[in-house]
Design an enzyme around this catalytic site. Structure first.
Site: not given
Ligand SMILES: Nc1nc2c(ncn2[C@@H]2O[C@H](COP(=O)(O)OP(=O)(O)OP(=O)(O)O)[C@@H](O)[C@H]2O)c(=O)[nH]1
Length: 507
Positions: A371, A379, A388, A414
């Site tokens: 992850d 983002n 992306d 992600e």
């Molecule tokens: N650009 C982009 N963002 C994505 C995609 N899939 C998920 N996200 C974003 O990834 C983010 C995941 O955030 P969280 O689940 O809060 O986790 P994090 O910010 O990575 O924090 P930790 O996992 O705790 O380190 C969210 O803001 C989703 O919108 C994608 O295909 N593209």
């Protein structure tokens, strides 16, 4: 109008006859009445000129008159006669000479003759005699020359009689006529074309079917060689030279010809596809006397075969297209559009397959869950498009770092999973560590991106891959909990969870 052979021969014979007549006339072999009459008239005028020369010498006017009157009255052919002096004055006249004689004439014709009358070896005058026209044939007042009349006569009457005679003779000479009717009828009822050739390849017989198919029409084909027709090699349009035609090869090489395919361009311009069979005809002494050729018209069958193979080809093509579209659809259905790695559904299927294979092979199977750390910030700070790009870059790093036999799938937004067949938990932890280092070192899109990892292995008590994946996910959660950018090994059924932190996101 089409010239029949009888007409052509007649024309030749008539031309030859006329030529012979002209040559005979030229060398004087043909007696002609007009020539003889001219000669007699000349003699007559010469005699008269001699007598007048004597009469002029005396001179006796009455003697001259009497000579001319006698000449006119005693000769049926003489219309008038006169004695003219050199100064042009008429000395004596018998008959209506002044009207009949054409003035100014100074040479003789067959109807008007003149000869000099001599006195003391000097020209005294001339005797002029007008004769009746010679009997002859005239059309619209124009007299036709005897020889021309003969040529025209021979041309018409001879031509007619020759033609009747030759036409009758040809019926006896026609090779077709010597074929008994029952043989001809038997051949004519056949639907395939039949040709019978003599040993010099000339047509002795052809049946109705051949005549109809080849559109040769009439008897003209007899005595000709079939090579006068347009034979072609199949599907190439190339003309077959005479020596290469099946029946010629048979006659030359004595090898039987069976089911050979040729094309024939008919008299109507249609192209027929024919199979040819040839067999030799032997005489009583077993010597080759000809060849029998039969033709089967397979034009329709060939055409249908062609249409069929074209349809099959089209079907094959569309089958290929369907297969390729299916493959494309299958790929789209099983792969993630952004990263091109397996999507969640396909990954689940793959994990089930690999689990079964590993259990069957008695081999270890491990799973790494990955992850991206603090991805929300990426983002938020750099935009979704940048997010992306980073997801794609991280997947690329993972795929480059794992082995070819390992499978990377996108598990969630992600979050990624890696299936590692034939890999122990320890080896999987080492590989996860290498991946963690690789992602950190990659500086995806120029940012300090890190990932957290959770590793688990399949265990004997498991009946499906889900528990293994769940444990790896739990271990990943633990890595997050432990400060991110680290690898956590899932607790084995009996063992303790181990987490190694190499570098924090903050450094
Ligand atoms: N650009 C982009 N963002 C994505 C995609 N899939 C998920 N996200 C974003 O990834 C983010 C995941 O955030 P969280 O689940 O809060 O986790 P994090 O910010 O990575 O924090 P930790 O996992 O705790 O380190 C969210 O803001 C989703 O919108 C994608 O295909 N593209």
């Amino acid at each position: 109008m089409k010239m029949t052979p009888a007409m052509r021969i007649t024309l030749g014979v008539v031309s030859l006859t006329i030529s012979v007549i002209l040559v005979a006339d030229f060398i004087g072999l043909i007696p002609r009445g007009d020539r003889e009459a001219t000669r007699q008239r000349q003699q007559f005028v010469e005699m008269l000129a001699v007598q007048l020369s004597v009469a002029v010498a005396r001179p006796q006017q009455e003697g001259i008159n009497s000579l001319l009157l006698t000449a006119v009255s005693r000769n049926d052919g003489v219309l008038s006669a006169a004695m003219r002096r050199s100064d042009g004055q008429l000395l004596a006249i018998a008959g209506d000479h002044q009207r009949l004689w054409q003035e100014g004439r100074n040479s003789s014709t067959v109807e008007q003759m003149l000869l000099p009358v001599v006195l003391d070896q000097r020209r005294y005058g001339q005797v002029e005699v007008v004769f009746k026209p010679l009997p002859g044939f005239s059309v619209l007042g124009v007299k036709i020359h005897g020889l021309l009349l003969l040529v025209v006569f021979v041309g018409f009457t001879g031509g007619l009689f020759y033609w009747l005679l030759i036409r009758r003779s040809l019926r006896y000479l026609d090779p077709n006529a010597v074929i008994p009717d029952r043989v001809r009828n038997a051949l004519d009822v056949l639907t395939n074309g039949v040709l019978i050739l003599d040993k010099s390849e000339q047509v002795v017989l052809f049946n109705q079917a051949f005549s109809d198919k080849a559109c040769i029409g009439g008897l003209d084909f007899y005595g000709h060689k079939p090579s006068v027709l347009h034979w072609r090699k199949p599907n190439s349009g190339e003309r077959i030279v005479a020596e290469q035609l099946p029946w010629c090869r048979l006659l030359q090489q004595r090898h039987g010809v069976q089911h050979e395919v040729v094309e024939l361009v008919t008299g109507a311009g249609k192209v027929l596809v024919l199979t040819v069979n040839c067999s030799l005809i032997n005489d009583d002494r077993n010597r080759v006397s000809g060849v029998m050729v039969s033709f089967d018209d397979i034009t329709e069958i060939e055409h249908k075969n062609k249409v069929l193979s074209e349809m099959l080809e089209e079907l094959g093509l569309s089958k290929q297209q369907v297969e390729s579209q299916n493959r494309e659809l299958q790929y789209l259905a099983s792969h993630d559009a952004l990263t091109a790695c397996l999507n969640r559904g396909a990954f689940n299927q793959c994990s089930t397959d690999l689990f079964t294979e590993s259990v069957n092979a008695g081999e270890p199977l491990s799973c790494i869950m990955v992850d991206i750390d603090n991805f929300k910030q990426v983002n938020d700070n750099y935009g979704h498009a940048m997010g992306d790009s980073i997801i794609k870059a991280v997947v690329a790093v993972l795929q480059k770092t794992v082995r070819q036999t390992d499978t990377v799938g996108r598990y969630g937004g992600e979050e990624f999973s890696i299936l590692l067949p034939n890999t122990t938990l320890e080896d999987a932890v080492r590989l996860a560590e290498r991946c963690r280092e690789a992602v950190e070192a990659a500086h995806c899109e120029g940012l300090a991106i890190t990932c957290s990892f959770g590793v688990a292995a399949a265990e004997a008590i498991m009946t499906s891959p889900e528990p293994m994946i769940n444990r790896a996910d739990e271990a990943l959660y633990q890595s997050k909990h432990n400060g991110r950018n680290c690898v956590t090994q899932a607790k084995a059924a009996s063992g303790q969870q181990a987490s190694r932190r190499l570098m924090s996101v903050d450094g």
